[in-house]
Write a protein that holds these residues in place. Structure first.
Motif, PDB file in Angstrom:
ATOM      1  N   MET A  38       0.856  -1.163   0.000  1.00 18.05           N
ATOM      2  CA  MET A  38       0.000   0.000   0.000  1.00 18.05           C
ATOM      3  C   MET A  38       0.902   1.226   0.000  1.00 18.05           C
ATOM      4  O   MET A  38       1.778   1.363   0.853  1.00 18.05           O
ATOM      5  N   PHE A  39       0.667   2.082  -0.974  1.00 18.12           N
ATOM      6  CA  PHE A  39       1.462   3.299  -1.099  1.00 18.12           C
ATOM      7  C   PHE A  39       0.761   4.437  -0.367  1.00 18.12           C
ATOM      8  O   PHE A  39      -0.401   4.723  -0.626  1.00 18.12           O
ATOM      9  N   PRO A  40       1.478   5.120   0.549  1.00 12.04           N
ATOM     10  CA  PRO A  40       0.876   6.227   1.302  1.00 12.04           C
ATOM     11  C   PRO A  40       1.003   7.564   0.586  1.00 12.04           C
ATOM     12  O   PRO A  40       1.834   7.731  -0.300  1.00 12.04           O
ATOM     13  N   MET A  41       0.187   8.494   1.007  1.00 13.10           N
ATOM     14  CA  MET A  41       0.266   9.898   0.600  1.00 13.10           C
ATOM     15  C   MET A  41       0.352  10.117  -0.906  1.00 13.10           C
ATOM     16  O   MET A  41       1.057  11.018  -1.363  1.00 13.10           O
ATOM     17  N   VAL A  42      -0.364   9.344  -1.664  1.00 10.81           N
ATOM     18  CA  VAL A  42      -0.392   9.533  -3.112  1.00 10.81           C
ATOM     19  C   VAL A  42      -1.252  10.751  -3.431  1.00 10.81           C
ATOM     20  O   VAL A  42      -2.365  10.885  -2.927  1.00 10.81           O
ATOM     21  N   SER A  43      -0.719  11.644  -4.248  1.00 18.47           N
ATOM     22  CA  SER A  43      -1.457  12.837  -4.656  1.00 18.47           C
ATOM     23  C   SER A  43      -1.703  12.889  -6.152  1.00 18.47           C
ATOM     24  O   SER A  43      -2.668  13.506  -6.600  1.00 18.47           O
ATOM     25  N   THR A  44      -0.806  12.265  -6.939  1.00 19.67           N
ATOM     26  CA  THR A  44      -0.902  12.374  -8.387  1.00 19.67           C
ATOM     27  C   THR A  44      -0.803  11.006  -9.058  1.00 19.67           C
ATOM     28  O   THR A  44      -0.262  10.054  -8.491  1.00 19.67           O
ATOM     29  N   VAL A  45      -1.284  10.953 -10.266  1.00 20.05           N
ATOM     30  CA  VAL A  45      -1.168   9.733 -11.076  1.00 20.05           C
ATOM     31  C   VAL A  45       0.308   9.430 -11.315  1.00 20.05           C
ATOM     32  O   VAL A  45       0.723   8.263 -11.237  1.00 20.05           O
ATOM     33  N   ASP A  46       1.112  10.447 -11.587  1.00 17.36           N
ATOM     34  CA  ASP A  46       2.545  10.227 -11.821  1.00 17.36           C
ATOM     35  C   ASP A  46       3.222   9.574 -10.625  1.00 17.36           C
ATOM     36  O   ASP A  46       4.088   8.702 -10.791  1.00 17.36           O
ATOM     37  N   GLU A  47       2.856   9.972  -9.413  1.00 15.91           N
ATOM     38  CA  GLU A  47       3.423   9.340  -8.218  1.00 15.91           C
ATOM     39  C   GLU A  47       3.073   7.858  -8.170  1.00 15.91           C
ATOM     40  O   GLU A  47       3.925   7.022  -7.847  1.00 15.91           O
ATOM     41  N   LEU A  48       1.838   7.542  -8.483  1.00 13.38           N
ATOM     42  CA  LEU A  48       1.414   6.144  -8.461  1.00 13.38           C
ATOM     43  C   LEU A  48       2.112   5.339  -9.545  1.00 13.38           C
ATOM     44  O   LEU A  48       2.559   4.215  -9.302  1.00 13.38           O
ATOM     45  N   VAL A  49       2.238   5.917 -10.724  1.00 11.72           N
ATOM     46  CA  VAL A  49       2.952   5.231 -11.812  1.00 11.72           C
ATOM     47  C   VAL A  49       4.397   4.954 -11.384  1.00 11.72           C
ATOM     48  O   VAL A  49       4.915   3.848 -11.586  1.00 11.72           O
ATOM     49  N   ALA A  50       5.058   5.938 -10.763  1.00 12.34           N
ATOM     50  CA  ALA A  50       6.440   5.758 -10.304  1.00 12.34           C
ATOM     51  C   ALA A  50       6.515   4.690  -9.211  1.00 12.34           C
ATOM     52  O   ALA A  50       7.424   3.848  -9.212  1.00 12.34           O
ATOM     53  N   ALA A  51       5.569   4.708  -8.288  1.00 10.25           N
ATOM     54  CA  ALA A  51       5.563   3.718  -7.208  1.00 10.25           C
ATOM     55  C   ALA A  51       5.341   2.316  -7.758  1.00 10.25           C
ATOM     56  O   ALA A  51       6.016   1.362  -7.341  1.00 10.25           O
ATOM     57  N   ARG A  52       4.412   2.187  -8.697  1.00 12.60           N
ATOM     58  CA  ARG A  52       4.183   0.876  -9.322  1.00 12.60           C
ATOM     59  C   ARG A  52       5.432   0.415 -10.061  1.00 12.60           C
ATOM     60  O   ARG A  52       5.776  -0.763 -10.037  1.00 12.60           O
ATOM     61  N   GLY A  53       6.124   1.346 -10.728  1.00 15.62           N
ATOM     62  CA  GLY A  53       7.364   1.005 -11.420  1.00 15.62           C
ATOM     63  C   GLY A  53       8.426   0.515 -10.446  1.00 15.62           C
ATOM     64  O   GLY A  53       9.132  -0.466 -10.713  1.00 15.62           O
ATOM     65  N   ALA A  54       8.550   1.188  -9.307  1.00 12.15           N
ATOM     66  CA  ALA A  54       9.522   0.777  -8.292  1.00 12.15           C
ATOM     67  C   ALA A  54       9.166  -0.605  -7.737  1.00 12.15           C
ATOM     68  O   ALA A  54      10.058  -1.440  -7.510  1.00 12.15           O
ATOM     69  N   LEU A  55       7.883  -0.855  -7.544  1.00 12.05           N
ATOM     70  CA  LEU A  55       7.444  -2.175  -7.074  1.00 12.05           C
ATOM     71  C   LEU A  55       7.787  -3.255  -8.098  1.00 12.05           C
ATOM     72  O   LEU A  55       8.329  -4.309  -7.744  1.00 12.05           O
ATOM     73  N   ASP A  56       7.496  -2.991  -9.352  1.00 16.50           N
ATOM     74  CA  ASP A  56       7.804  -3.954 -10.416  1.00 16.50           C
ATOM     75  C   ASP A  56       9.303  -4.227 -10.490  1.00 16.50           C
ATOM     76  O   ASP A  56       9.726  -5.382 -10.669  1.00 16.50           O
ATOM     77  N   THR A  57      10.109  -3.182 -10.330  1.00  9.72           N
ATOM     78  CA  THR A  57      11.565  -3.343 -10.343  1.00  9.72           C
ATOM     79  C   THR A  57      12.010  -4.231  -9.178  1.00  9.72           C
ATOM     80  O   THR A  57      12.846  -5.122  -9.342  1.00  9.72           O
ATOM     81  N   ALA A  58      11.451  -3.996  -8.010  1.00  5.58           N
ATOM     82  CA  ALA A  58      11.802  -4.799  -6.832  1.00  5.58           C
ATOM     83  C   ALA A  58      11.385  -6.254  -7.016  1.00  5.58           C
ATOM     84  O   ALA A  58      12.129  -7.171  -6.649  1.00  5.58           O
ATOM     85  N   ILE A  59      10.222  -6.471  -7.599  1.00  4.60           N
ATOM     86  CA  ILE A  59       9.760  -7.841  -7.849  1.00  4.60           C
ATOM     87  C   ILE A  59      10.692  -8.535  -8.832  1.00  4.60           C
ATOM     88  O   ILE A  59      11.102  -9.686  -8.622  1.00  4.60           O
TER      89      ILE A  59
END
Length: 174
Positions: free
Chosen positions: A1-22
């Motif tokens: 769960m990603f906290p303090m999301v304000s923008t779509v770009d933040e979520l896209v970046a967070a999902r990208g970081a998650l995918d990289t970690a996986i």
């Protein structure tokens, strides 16, 4: 769960970081992995339709969302009482989150109001489908949810959204 999301770009970046970690883990994506965001800032609530297709769930933080929506830091005794999750403005943000999520993502509520059995029907009427309560409150909240008539809950939600303040909302819940 990603906290303090304000923008779509933040979520896209967070999902990208998650995918990289996986990928770096080398074991593939866990079959039961559910990804979501905390809805703690008004912008996320109002952009739920854009955010929901990218997650499995939206968890509304009813301790933080009121403080940001009402400009009332809950840690500041001079204004903390203003940060009320039952304020109609906050309830409108909860409703906007649920409407924006549609069928894309489950909408949950965490925070103190999720453990308030009197608020259960109101939250369900606003479109919330999961409550995350403290262990001591689970039994009474679970029973309150079982007792909810969804049509009546939607009427209660409409009435609460029309209230002038949190005090009037609490009167409706009695």
């Amino acid at each position: 769960m990603f906290p303090m999301v304000s923008t779509v770009d933040e979520l896209v970046a967070a999902r990208g970081a998650l995918d990289t970690a996986i990928d770096a883990g080398g074991r593939g994506r866990p079959a039961d992995l559910r990804v979501g965001i905390m809805v703690e800032v008004p912008a996320a609530a109002l952009k739920a339709a854009a955010l929901a297709p990218m997650v499995d769930f939206l968890s509304i933080g009813t301790n933080d969302l009121p403080q940001y929506a009402l400009a009332a830091e809950r840690g500041n005794d001079a204004v903390a009482a203003l940060a009320d999750a039952l304020d109609p403005g906050v309830l409108a943000l909860i409703a906007a989150t649920a409407a924006g999520a549609g069928d894309h993502a489950l909408v949950a509520v965490c925070g103190e109001v999720a453990g308030d059995e009197q608020a259960a029907a109101l939250l369900l009427g606003l479109g919330v489908r999961e409550l995350s309560a403290a262990p001591a409150a689970v039994g009474v909240v679970k029973q309150a949810v079982r007792d909810v008539d969804l049509a009546r809950a939607r009427g209660l939600a409409a009435a609460a959204l029309a209230c002038p303040d949190a005090r009037a909302v609490r009167e409706l819940l009695r």
